[in-house]
Design a protein around this motif. Structure first.
Motif, PDB file in Angstrom:
ATOM      1  N   VAL A 196       1.004  -1.255  -0.026  1.00  0.00           N
ATOM      2  CA  VAL A 196       0.018   0.072  -0.053  1.00  0.00           C
ATOM      3  C   VAL A 196       1.004   1.368  -0.231  1.00  0.00           C
ATOM      4  O   VAL A 196       1.878   1.336   0.801  1.00  0.00           O
ATOM      5  N   VAL A 197       0.474   2.051  -0.758  1.00  0.00           N
ATOM      6  CA  VAL A 197       1.189   3.493  -0.941  1.00  0.00           C
ATOM      7  C   VAL A 197       0.377   4.456  -0.679  1.00  0.00           C
ATOM      8  O   VAL A 197      -0.464   4.580  -1.363  1.00  0.00           O
ATOM      9  N   ALA A 198       0.502   5.402   0.326  1.00  0.00           N
ATOM     10  CA  ALA A 198      -0.376   6.366   0.789  1.00  0.00           C
ATOM     11  C   ALA A 198       0.361   7.764   0.417  1.00  0.00           C
ATOM     12  O   ALA A 198       1.278   8.009   0.906  1.00  0.00           O
ATOM     13  N   VAL A 199      -0.379   8.637  -0.561  1.00  0.00           N
ATOM     14  CA  VAL A 199       0.179   9.820  -1.184  1.00  0.00           C
ATOM     15  C   VAL A 199      -0.333  10.866  -0.387  1.00  0.00           C
ATOM     16  O   VAL A 199      -1.597  11.311  -0.600  1.00  0.00           O
ATOM     17  N   CYS A 200       0.412  11.587   0.497  1.00  0.00           N
ATOM     18  CA  CYS A 200      -0.166  12.855   1.135  1.00  0.00           C
ATOM     19  C   CYS A 200      -1.146  12.648   2.119  1.00  0.00           C
ATOM     20  O   CYS A 200      -0.833  11.862   3.187  1.00  0.00           O
ATOM     21  N   GLN A 201      -2.180  13.121   2.230  1.00  0.00           N
ATOM     22  CA  GLN A 201      -3.544  13.145   2.971  1.00  0.00           C
ATOM     23  C   GLN A 201      -3.679  11.800   3.565  1.00  0.00           C
ATOM     24  O   GLN A 201      -4.083  11.461   4.550  1.00  0.00           O
ATOM     25  N   PRO A 202      -3.695  10.677   2.726  1.00  0.00           N
ATOM     26  CA  PRO A 202      -4.065   9.385   3.207  1.00  0.00           C
ATOM     27  C   PRO A 202      -3.026   8.745   4.159  1.00  0.00           C
ATOM     28  O   PRO A 202      -3.404   7.698   4.728  1.00  0.00           O
ATOM     29  N   VAL A 368       8.579   8.666   2.860  1.00  0.00           N
ATOM     30  CA  VAL A 368       9.479   9.349   1.937  1.00  0.00           C
ATOM     31  C   VAL A 368       9.145  11.030   1.849  1.00  0.00           C
ATOM     32  O   VAL A 368       7.739  11.217   2.243  1.00  0.00           O
ATOM     33  N   GLU A 369       9.915  11.836   1.876  1.00  0.00           N
ATOM     34  CA  GLU A 369       9.605  13.084   2.127  1.00  0.00           C
ATOM     35  C   GLU A 369      10.455  13.978   0.970  1.00  0.00           C
ATOM     36  O   GLU A 369      11.484  13.648   0.489  1.00  0.00           O
ATOM     37  N   GLY A 370      10.130  15.317   0.675  1.00  0.00           N
ATOM     38  CA  GLY A 370      10.774  16.029   0.085  1.00  0.00           C
ATOM     39  C   GLY A 370      11.376  17.274   0.564  1.00  0.00           C
ATOM     40  O   GLY A 370      10.731  17.819   1.559  1.00  0.00           O
ATOM     41  N   HIS A 406       6.414  19.700  -2.369  1.00  0.00           N
ATOM     42  CA  HIS A 406       5.164  18.594  -2.215  1.00  0.00           C
ATOM     43  C   HIS A 406       4.921  17.815  -3.333  1.00  0.00           C
ATOM     44  O   HIS A 406       4.918  16.593  -3.225  1.00  0.00           O
ATOM     45  N   TYR A 407       4.764  18.335  -4.486  1.00  0.00           N
ATOM     46  CA  TYR A 407       4.437  17.826  -5.611  1.00  0.00           C
ATOM     47  C   TYR A 407       5.245  16.854  -6.154  1.00  0.00           C
ATOM     48  O   TYR A 407       5.115  15.906  -6.765  1.00  0.00           O
ATOM     49  N   GLY A 408       6.621  17.203  -6.046  1.00  0.00           N
ATOM     50  CA  GLY A 408       7.684  16.392  -6.514  1.00  0.00           C
ATOM     51  C   GLY A 408       7.869  15.253  -5.738  1.00  0.00           C
ATOM     52  O   GLY A 408       8.619  14.181  -6.139  1.00  0.00           O
ATOM     53  N   PHE A 410       5.724  13.075  -5.236  1.00  0.00           N
ATOM     54  CA  PHE A 410       4.829  11.724  -6.043  1.00  0.00           C
ATOM     55  C   PHE A 410       5.065  11.895  -7.641  1.00  0.00           C
ATOM     56  O   PHE A 410       3.952  11.122  -8.274  1.00  0.00           O
ATOM     57  N   ASN A 411       5.342  13.097  -8.217  1.00  0.00           N
ATOM     58  CA  ASN A 411       5.400  13.023  -9.433  1.00  0.00           C
ATOM     59  C   ASN A 411       6.564  13.987 -10.275  1.00  0.00           C
ATOM     60  O   ASN A 411       7.335  14.528  -9.226  1.00  0.00           O
ATOM     61  N   GLY A 412       6.812  14.120 -11.355  1.00  0.00           N
ATOM     62  CA  GLY A 412       8.043  14.801 -12.048  1.00  0.00           C
ATOM     63  C   GLY A 412       9.068  13.711 -12.182  1.00  0.00           C
ATOM     64  O   GLY A 412       9.185  12.604 -11.965  1.00  0.00           O
ATOM     65  N   SER A 413       9.950  14.318 -12.623  1.00  0.00           N
ATOM     66  CA  SER A 413      11.312  13.669 -13.182  1.00  0.00           C
ATOM     67  C   SER A 413      12.070  13.068 -12.310  1.00  0.00           C
ATOM     68  O   SER A 413      12.588  11.943 -12.179  1.00  0.00           O
ATOM     69  N   ARG A 414      12.074  13.637 -11.209  1.00  0.00           N
ATOM     70  CA  ARG A 414      12.887  13.271  -9.882  1.00  0.00           C
ATOM     71  C   ARG A 414      12.324  12.119  -9.264  1.00  0.00           C
ATOM     72  O   ARG A 414      12.811  11.217  -8.697  1.00  0.00           O
ATOM     73  N   PHE A 415      10.703  12.031  -9.231  1.00  0.00           N
ATOM     74  CA  PHE A 415      10.083  11.256  -8.657  1.00  0.00           C
ATOM     75  C   PHE A 415      10.330   9.746  -9.556  1.00  0.00           C
ATOM     76  O   PHE A 415      10.792   8.844  -9.114  1.00  0.00           O
ATOM     77  N   ARG A 416      10.280   9.769 -11.100  1.00  0.00           N
ATOM     78  CA  ARG A 416      10.592   8.526 -11.689  1.00  0.00           C
ATOM     79  C   ARG A 416      12.060   8.145 -11.755  1.00  0.00           C
ATOM     80  O   ARG A 416      12.197   6.998 -11.768  1.00  0.00           O
ATOM     81  N   ALA A 417      12.734   9.141 -11.717  1.00  0.00           N
ATOM     82  CA  ALA A 417      14.269   8.765 -11.643  1.00  0.00           C
ATOM     83  C   ALA A 417      14.870   8.382 -10.434  1.00  0.00           C
ATOM     84  O   ALA A 417      15.653   7.227 -10.180  1.00  0.00           O
TER      85      ALA A 417
END
Length: 442
Positions: A196-202, A368-370, A406-408, A410-417
């Motif tokens: 299970v992966v909880a993104v932010c609020q969850p 995981v934190e930014g 915050h957005y980075g 769970f999304n964006g190039s650094r999230f993917r890489a």
């Protein structure tokens, strides 16, 4: 206030529409209805000045008129729920189709499965991943990039929360306890053979759900739990949003931000925290940036810079699409997570019984934190490790991603890489059973 973007949203008992806010939704809808003729005129104006047969279409004047008309139409439009637009993915070097369908459904949520059409089974293990999307104002499609990153090597499921204004009153209420029940029910449906992966609020309700399951010796707990940029303990390095929530009592929120859904929406007379208030909060946090983005859009439209225009449209079509939250859920979360800090204090309950993360022992934990997260401050998610002392040290990992907000996370190039590969490795190293995972270096 932008409680949605901060990572939390909740509610208390229904029937809380404040006297000041009760007519607000009605006035908002009337305002949009009054602007409808102007939007139609702006759309016609845009088409007129972009018609190749119109000599003015090739002049700076014509392009400026078309650009101005598009800006007016876009800034006064009500944006609907975006589509996923995920038709295929690449698995093992081969492109395979993706079929999105619901496998579980309740009044306020359905669970989507991104089913990949293999001609032959992939050699690499394909762990099941349950992504719990935020219920904080935006639709689950905000995690489109998150889903796309996991799809090549995982069997992906994601929660798709319903807009509260679309849920009839007859379907009943929805609060934080219901949210936790929903998560437990989904994990039961997947029979525990998942991550299970909880993104932010969850992060809070997912941690609570796993705590409840462990307390009941539930055989269907997930193999791993990954919490990303979540408000587990907002007393740690509180952000401006956290401080704003702490500065008000719950009655203030009930009086000032709760209103009733107007006719003719299916959820007519339901108490909600409306999406348009969420959006105003989102925009006010970075108003200068949004104004500059729209000035740039005008310039790019006049210059004919199609790539920049398309990027702007894609981002704001998603960003400006917001949904209402049930009043019970919004108020209960604000009170529990941001005002009382009930979970880290050991005071949170579910259906009247204590929520104790200390009972978690079979589920591996990754946080995981930014580095530049201004919504959930650094350390707020990492605090989970202190709350879960009975998870073996070799089954715990914390990762701080440099250079992202915050957005980075769970999304964006650094999230993917950089982020997603670490999560995938963590899941793979704990995919054979509960607990006792092989320690990895992160």
């Amino acid at each position: 206030m932008p409680i949605g973007e901060f990572d939390g949203a909740a509610a208390m008992p229904s029937g809380s529409g404040g006297a000041l806010s009760a007519p607000l939704y009605w006035l908002y809808e009337m305002g949009h209805a009054a602007l409808d003729p102007s939007r139609r005129l702006a759309d016609a104006t845009k088409l007129f000045f972009r018609n190749p047969g119109n000599p003015l279409a090739h002049t700076t004047y014509g392009k400026s008129m078309a650009a101005a008309a598009e800006l007016f139409e876009r800034t006064t439009r009500v944006y609907g729920k975006p589509e996923w637009h995920i038709d295929d993915t690449v698995v093992g070097g081969e492109r395979v189709p993706v079929n999105i369908h619901s496998v579980w459904e309740r009044p306020f949520c359905r669970l989507l499965h991104f089913e990949r059409g293999f001609e032959r089974a992939p050699r690499r293990p394909q762990p099941k991943v349950l992504i719990v999307a935020p219920l904080s104002g935006h639709y689950a499609t905000l995690l489109r990039g998150t889903v796309e990153a996991f799809l090549p090597n995982h069997e992906v499921y994601i929660t798709e929360w319903r807009n509260a204004r679309s849920v009839p009153l007859a379907e009943g209420r929805f609060d934080l306890d219901d949210y936790i029940d929903y998560v437990i029910s989904m994990l039961h449906m997947l029979q525990g053979d998942c991550h299970v992966v909880a993104v932010c609020q969850p992060a809070v309700p997912v941690l609570a759900a796993v705590s409840v399951m462990e307390g009941n010796d539930d055989p269907y707990v997930p193999h791993t739990m990954t919490l990303m940029g979540g408000p587990i303990d907002t007393r740690v390095r509180p952000t401006a949003v956290n401080k704003l929530a702490e500065g008000k009592d719950i009655d203030w929120f009930r009086r000032n931000v709760i209103t009733k859904v107007p006719f003719p929406h299916p959820g007519f007379m339901r108490d909600v925290y409306p999406g348009f208030l969420q959006l105003s909060g989102f925009m006010s946090m970075n108003l200068d940036r949004h104004l500059e983005a729209h000035r740039s859009l005008f310039t790019h439209l006049v210059k004919g810079d199609g790539d920049s225009v398309q990027k702007h449209r894609e981002f704001y079509d998603e960003y400006l699409a917001v949904m209402d939250l049930s009043a019970e859920f919004y108020l209960q979360t604000v009170d529990t997570v941001f005002i009382k800090h009930a979970l880290p204090k050991g005071e949170m309950t579910h259906r009247g019984l204590p929520v104790d993360p200390g009972k978690i022992r079979r589920v591996a934990l990754m946080t995981v934190e930014g580095e530049h997260d201004d919504i959930s401050g650094v350390g707020q998610t990492e605090a989970t490790h202190v709350l879960c002392p009975n998870i073996p040290a070799e089954d715990k990992v914390h990762y701080l991603q440099p250079g992202v907000g915050h957005y980075g996370v769970f999304n964006g190039s650094r999230f993917r890489a950089e982020i997603q590969p670490r999560i995938a490795d963590f899941m793979l190293s704990h995919n054979g059973g509960h607990g006792g995972g092989k320690k990895r270096a992160f």
